[in-house]
Design a protein around this motif. Structure first.
Motif, PDB file in Angstrom:
ATOM      1  N   ALA A  73       0.826  -1.209   0.000  1.00 58.71           N
ATOM      2  CA  ALA A  73       0.000   0.000   0.000  1.00 58.71           C
ATOM      3  C   ALA A  73       0.860   1.259   0.000  1.00 58.71           C
ATOM      4  CB  ALA A  73      -0.924  -0.001   1.220  1.00 58.71           C
ATOM      5  N   LEU A  74       2.070   1.167   0.543  1.00 58.33           N
ATOM      6  CA  LEU A  74       2.977   2.315   0.558  1.00 58.33           C
ATOM      7  C   LEU A  74       3.718   2.466  -0.760  1.00 58.33           C
ATOM      8  CD1 LEU A  74       4.356   4.579   2.244  1.00 58.33           C
ATOM      9  CD2 LEU A  74       6.103   2.889   2.852  1.00 58.33           C
ATOM     10  N   THR A  75       4.128   1.357  -1.362  1.00 55.95           N
ATOM     11  CA  THR A  75       5.020   1.416  -2.524  1.00 55.95           C
ATOM     12  C   THR A  75       4.312   1.381  -3.870  1.00 55.95           C
ATOM     13  OG1 THR A  75       5.304  -1.000  -2.460  1.00 55.95           O
ATOM     14  CG2 THR A  75       6.899   0.340  -1.232  1.00 55.95           C
ATOM     15  N   VAL A  76       3.065   0.915  -3.928  1.00 53.36           N
ATOM     16  CA  VAL A  76       2.416   0.744  -5.229  1.00 53.36           C
ATOM     17  C   VAL A  76       2.198   2.073  -5.963  1.00 53.36           C
ATOM     18  CG1 VAL A  76      -0.010   0.804  -4.451  1.00 53.36           C
ATOM     19  CG2 VAL A  76       0.640  -0.594  -6.424  1.00 53.36           C
ATOM     20  N   PRO A  77       1.987   3.215  -5.287  1.00 53.15           N
ATOM     21  CA  PRO A  77       1.885   4.456  -6.065  1.00 53.15           C
ATOM     22  C   PRO A  77       3.140   4.760  -6.877  1.00 53.15           C
ATOM     23  CG  PRO A  77       0.986   4.803  -3.878  1.00 53.15           C
ATOM     24  CD  PRO A  77       1.657   3.456  -3.867  1.00 53.15           C
ATOM     25  N   ALA A  78       4.316   4.493  -6.286  1.00 49.61           N
ATOM     26  CA  ALA A  78       5.563   4.737  -7.017  1.00 49.61           C
ATOM     27  C   ALA A  78       5.662   3.835  -8.243  1.00 49.61           C
ATOM     28  CB  ALA A  78       6.762   4.517  -6.105  1.00 49.61           C
ATOM     29  N   LEU A  79       5.196   2.584  -8.107  1.00 46.49           N
ATOM     30  CA  LEU A  79       5.226   1.674  -9.248  1.00 46.49           C
ATOM     31  C   LEU A  79       4.275   2.160 -10.345  1.00 46.49           C
ATOM     32  CD1 LEU A  79       6.149  -0.945 -10.573  1.00 46.49           C
ATOM     33  CD2 LEU A  79       4.315  -2.139  -9.343  1.00 46.49           C
ATOM     34  N   SER A  80       3.063   2.573  -9.950  1.00 48.30           N
ATOM     35  CA  SER A  80       2.116   3.107 -10.938  1.00 48.30           C
ATOM     36  C   SER A  80       2.683   4.335 -11.621  1.00 48.30           C
ATOM     37  CB  SER A  80       0.791   3.462 -10.255  1.00 48.30           C
ATOM     38  OG  SER A  80       0.144   2.326  -9.749  1.00 48.30           O
ATOM     39  N   LEU A  81       3.308   5.207 -10.828  1.00 49.95           N
ATOM     40  CA  LEU A  81       3.885   6.428 -11.379  1.00 49.95           C
ATOM     41  C   LEU A  81       4.965   6.106 -12.404  1.00 49.95           C
ATOM     42  CD1 LEU A  81       4.697   9.542  -9.212  1.00 49.95           C
ATOM     43  CD2 LEU A  81       5.960   8.999 -11.269  1.00 49.95           C
ATOM     44  N   ALA A  82       5.825   5.144 -12.060  1.00 45.15           N
ATOM     45  CA  ALA A  82       6.918   4.785 -12.977  1.00 45.15           C
ATOM     46  C   ALA A  82       6.389   4.193 -14.273  1.00 45.15           C
ATOM     47  CB  ALA A  82       7.859   3.800 -12.283  1.00 45.15           C
ATOM     48  N   LEU A  83       5.334   3.369 -14.183  1.00 44.42           N
ATOM     49  CA  LEU A  83       4.810   2.708 -15.371  1.00 44.42           C
ATOM     50  C   LEU A  83       4.004   3.650 -16.256  1.00 44.42           C
ATOM     51  CD1 LEU A  83       3.641  -0.704 -13.829  1.00 44.42           C
ATOM     52  CD2 LEU A  83       5.687  -0.275 -15.194  1.00 44.42           C
ATOM     53  N   LEU A  84       3.335   4.624 -15.646  1.00 50.06           N
ATOM     54  CA  LEU A  84       2.378   5.435 -16.394  1.00 50.06           C
ATOM     55  C   LEU A  84       2.888   6.817 -16.767  1.00 50.06           C
ATOM     56  CD1 LEU A  84      -0.863   4.477 -14.436  1.00 50.06           C
ATOM     57  CD2 LEU A  84      -0.131   3.647 -16.673  1.00 50.06           C
ATOM     58  N   ALA A  85       4.001   7.275 -16.165  1.00 52.05           N
ATOM     59  CA  ALA A  85       4.498   8.618 -16.458  1.00 52.05           C
ATOM     60  C   ALA A  85       4.758   8.845 -17.954  1.00 52.05           C
ATOM     61  CB  ALA A  85       5.753   8.916 -15.643  1.00 52.05           C
ATOM     62  N   PRO A  86       5.310   7.871 -18.699  1.00 58.17           N
ATOM     63  CA  PRO A  86       5.502   8.127 -20.138  1.00 58.17           C
ATOM     64  C   PRO A  86       4.185   8.393 -20.865  1.00 58.17           C
ATOM     65  CG  PRO A  86       6.809   6.246 -19.438  1.00 58.17           C
ATOM     66  CD  PRO A  86       5.894   6.581 -18.300  1.00 58.17           C
ATOM     67  N   PHE A  87       3.116   7.665 -20.484  1.00 55.93           N
ATOM     68  CA  PHE A  87       1.813   7.887 -21.112  1.00 55.93           C
ATOM     69  C   PHE A  87       1.243   9.238 -20.690  1.00 55.93           C
ATOM     70  CE2 PHE A  87       2.413   3.304 -20.583  1.00 55.93           C
ATOM     71  CZ  PHE A  87       2.298   2.885 -21.900  1.00 55.93           C
ATOM     72  N   ALA A  88       1.484   9.605 -19.422  1.00 55.35           N
ATOM     73  CA  ALA A  88       1.061  10.932 -18.969  1.00 55.35           C
ATOM     74  C   ALA A  88       1.759  12.009 -19.782  1.00 55.35           C
ATOM     75  CB  ALA A  88       1.368  11.099 -17.479  1.00 55.35           C
ATOM     76  N   GLY A  89       3.024  11.780 -20.116  1.00 54.46           N
ATOM     77  CA  GLY A  89       3.758  12.750 -20.922  1.00 54.46           C
ATOM     78  C   GLY A  89       3.156  12.932 -22.304  1.00 54.46           C
ATOM     79  N   VAL A  90       2.726  11.829 -22.914  1.00 56.72           N
ATOM     80  CA  VAL A  90       2.087  11.917 -24.234  1.00 56.72           C
ATOM     81  C   VAL A  90       0.788  12.712 -24.141  1.00 56.72           C
ATOM     82  CG1 VAL A  90       1.015  10.590 -26.091  1.00 56.72           C
ATOM     83  CG2 VAL A  90       3.128   9.765 -25.027  1.00 56.72           C
ATOM     84  N   ILE A  91       0.007  12.442 -23.084  1.00 53.95           N
ATOM     85  CA  ILE A  91      -1.265  13.150 -22.899  1.00 53.95           C
ATOM     86  C   ILE A  91      -1.013  14.634 -22.648  1.00 53.95           C
ATOM     87  CG2 ILE A  91      -3.315  13.327 -21.437  1.00 53.95           C
ATOM     88  CD1 ILE A  91      -3.046  10.312 -20.937  1.00 53.95           C
ATOM     89  N   VAL A  92       0.060  14.928 -21.883  1.00 52.54           N
ATOM     90  CA  VAL A  92       0.414  16.325 -21.615  1.00 52.54           C
ATOM     91  C   VAL A  92       0.645  17.075 -22.919  1.00 52.54           C
ATOM     92  CG1 VAL A  92       2.272  17.803 -20.759  1.00 52.54           C
ATOM     93  CG2 VAL A  92       1.313  16.050 -19.281  1.00 52.54           C
ATOM     94  N   ASP A  93       1.391  16.485 -23.836  1.00 53.97           N
ATOM     95  CA  ASP A  93       1.696  17.144 -25.105  1.00 53.97           C
ATOM     96  C   ASP A  93       0.461  17.297 -25.986  1.00 53.97           C
ATOM     97  OD1 ASP A  93       4.386  17.669 -24.699  1.00 53.97           O
ATOM     98  OD2 ASP A  93       5.026  15.703 -25.408  1.00 53.97           O
ATOM     99  N   ARG A  94      -0.503  16.380 -25.851  1.00 54.80           N
ATOM    100  CA  ARG A  94      -1.670  16.415 -26.740  1.00 54.80           C
ATOM    101  C   ARG A  94      -2.835  17.227 -26.173  1.00 54.80           C
ATOM    102  NH1 ARG A  94      -2.060  10.274 -29.377  1.00 54.80           N
ATOM    103  NH2 ARG A  94      -0.020  10.344 -30.409  1.00 54.80           N
TER     104      ARG A  94
END
Length: 432
Positions: A73-94
């Motif tokens: 419960a403590l560490t899973v946000p960091a894992l989600s962040l690491a996996l999804l940040a590249p997709f967030a970056g694409v959405i940011v640009d679009r």
């Protein structure tokens, strides 16, 4: 790989033409405050509930697999962040930086406070994973907006300030989580609602950057294809330019998080059991991280030439920690290491930013964020494997120090090769 990092890009000149917003006045102060506050939200998610994990463990003692699931419960946000940040970056640009930031900040409060009404450990972990999704968007947007709004010295200064705020807030949130957690393990989750106060302020105070700057955002002396692009150009994304700095960032994140994650265990191995002493030692190390970030901002140097020396400082700190036979010497080593990591994070981030044109900045920032939080997630796993291999946690830290020294040497050798390619004269003649 150290040798794959492209030649350094100068970032030591403020270029008003590349700055999208004014850099002074009350509006500027509010804008910076909001960007720094937003950048601290992922740190809140990473450490706030750490002090109440034992109480969560007791509450879910009858749940199968709780011993492994509660720490998740403590560490899973960091894992989600690491996996999804590249997709967030694409959405940011679009879709745009500001719009996504506001929506994500609201969702952060929704997902963050969800455990207050959930009774299932599985559902709580799922909500924590969704917190990581919101964090990926928030961190990517805040960092991208810093790159959009500012250039030159100002960009370096505010990226360093981002590091300082993140380091200082980690200590504050840990103490806050422990204080409010005394009233019950669910109480700290109320703190996530603070983002509801930030969202409307962001909507009113943060200007939306133009579709593209008046002219390409590039620092003095930068003639890379990304910097030289003109409106209407259809150039490929600079994967090769970012590959080296993202690899360094993944490794640098492990270096960065070793002291915050392992300091308590290293002190315990030396016979220190007082939580007050452990807390004080961690706070001193955090202060050194802030000091390193301030030092980086004041040096006003291009980041790439600094990286070999910064990694060497981190390696020296690990070496002292390896040899420490008592708590005071261990703290000295941690301070040396954290002084280096305080310079390391803004140097890596500034280096990545200098490689990105406006149109690529969201995606590039997302990739950098993924590399950094991926390194954070694997840090304890790597050190655990190292401890099993060499027989002690201090020994594992020493191995990481040797790796840091090798990276420093590789970066230094690569910079010398680049300098000789530009000017083949012997070093004494070049310095004359």
């Amino acid at each position: 790989m150290p040798g794959s990092v492209p030649p350094p890009t100068a970032v030591d000149v403020d270029d008003p033409a590349t700055s999208a917003v004014p850099a002074s006045g009350p509006a500027h102060l509010l804008r910076v405050t909001l960007l720094m506050a937003g950048s601290c939200l992922p740190i809140l998610g990473a450490v706030l509930i750490a002090p109440v994990l034992p109480k969560m463990q007791d509450h879910f003692a009858s749940t199968p697999g709780a011993k492994a699931l509660v720490p998740l419960a403590l560490t899973v946000p960091a894992l989600s962040l690491a996996l999804l940040a590249p997709f967030a970056g694409v959405i940011v640009d679009r879709l745009g930086r500001k719009r996504l930031l506001i929506v994500s900040t609201v969702l952060y409060a929704v997902f963050g406070t969800a455990p207050l009404w959930l009774d299932s450990l599985g559902a709580i972990i799922a909500s924590r994973a969704l917190v990581g999704v919101a964090e990926a968007a928030i961190m990517t947007c805040c960092t991208t907006l810093i790159g959009d709004y500012y250039s030159g010295h100002r960009r370096v200064r505010y990226l360093a300030l981002q590091t300082m705020c993140a380091s200082a807030s980690a200590t504050v949130f840990f103490v806050l989580g422990g204080a409010v957690g005394a009233a019950g393990w669910k109480v700290p989750f109320w703190v996530y609602a603070v983002s509801l106060a930030l969202a409307p302020l962001m909507a009113s105070a943060l200007p939306g950057p133009a579709a593209r700057p008046a002219r390409p955002a590039r620092a003095a002396g930068d003639d890379t294809p990304a910097a030289a692009a003109r409106p209407g150009d259809h150039r490929p994304f600079p994967w090769r330019q970012l590959a080296g700095i993202c690899a360094l960032t993944f490794f640098g994140a492990m270096v960065f998080y070793t002291v915050p994650v392992e300091m308590a265990y290293l002190l315990d191995d030396l016979g220190v059991e007082s939580s007050g002493v452990i807390g004080l030692a961690t706070a001193i190390a955090s202060a050194a991280t802030v000091g390193g970030a301030i030092t980086f901002a004041r040096l006003k140097r291009a980041p790439d030439p600094m990286l070999p020396a910064v990694f060497a400082v981190c390696a020296a700190g690990f070496g002292v920690m390896l040899l420490a036979g008592n708590a005071p010497l261990l703290v000295v080593g941690a301070v040396i290491n954290c002084l280096g990591t305080g310079m390391l994070l803004p140097a890596l981030l500034t280096s990545a930013m200098s490689r990105l044109a406006f149109e690529d900045r969201g995606r590039g920032t997302g990739l950098w964020t993924a590399a950094f939080f991926g390194g954070e997630f694997v840090c304890p796993l790597v050190l655990l494997a190292g401890e099993s291999a060499v027989g002690s946690l201090a020994g594992a830290v020493g191995v990481l120090g040797v790796a840091s020294a090798l990276v420093a040497a590789g970066l230094w050798a690569a910079s010398r090769r680049r300098a000789e390619a530009v000017d083949p004269r012997p070093l004494p003649e070049r310095l004359a």
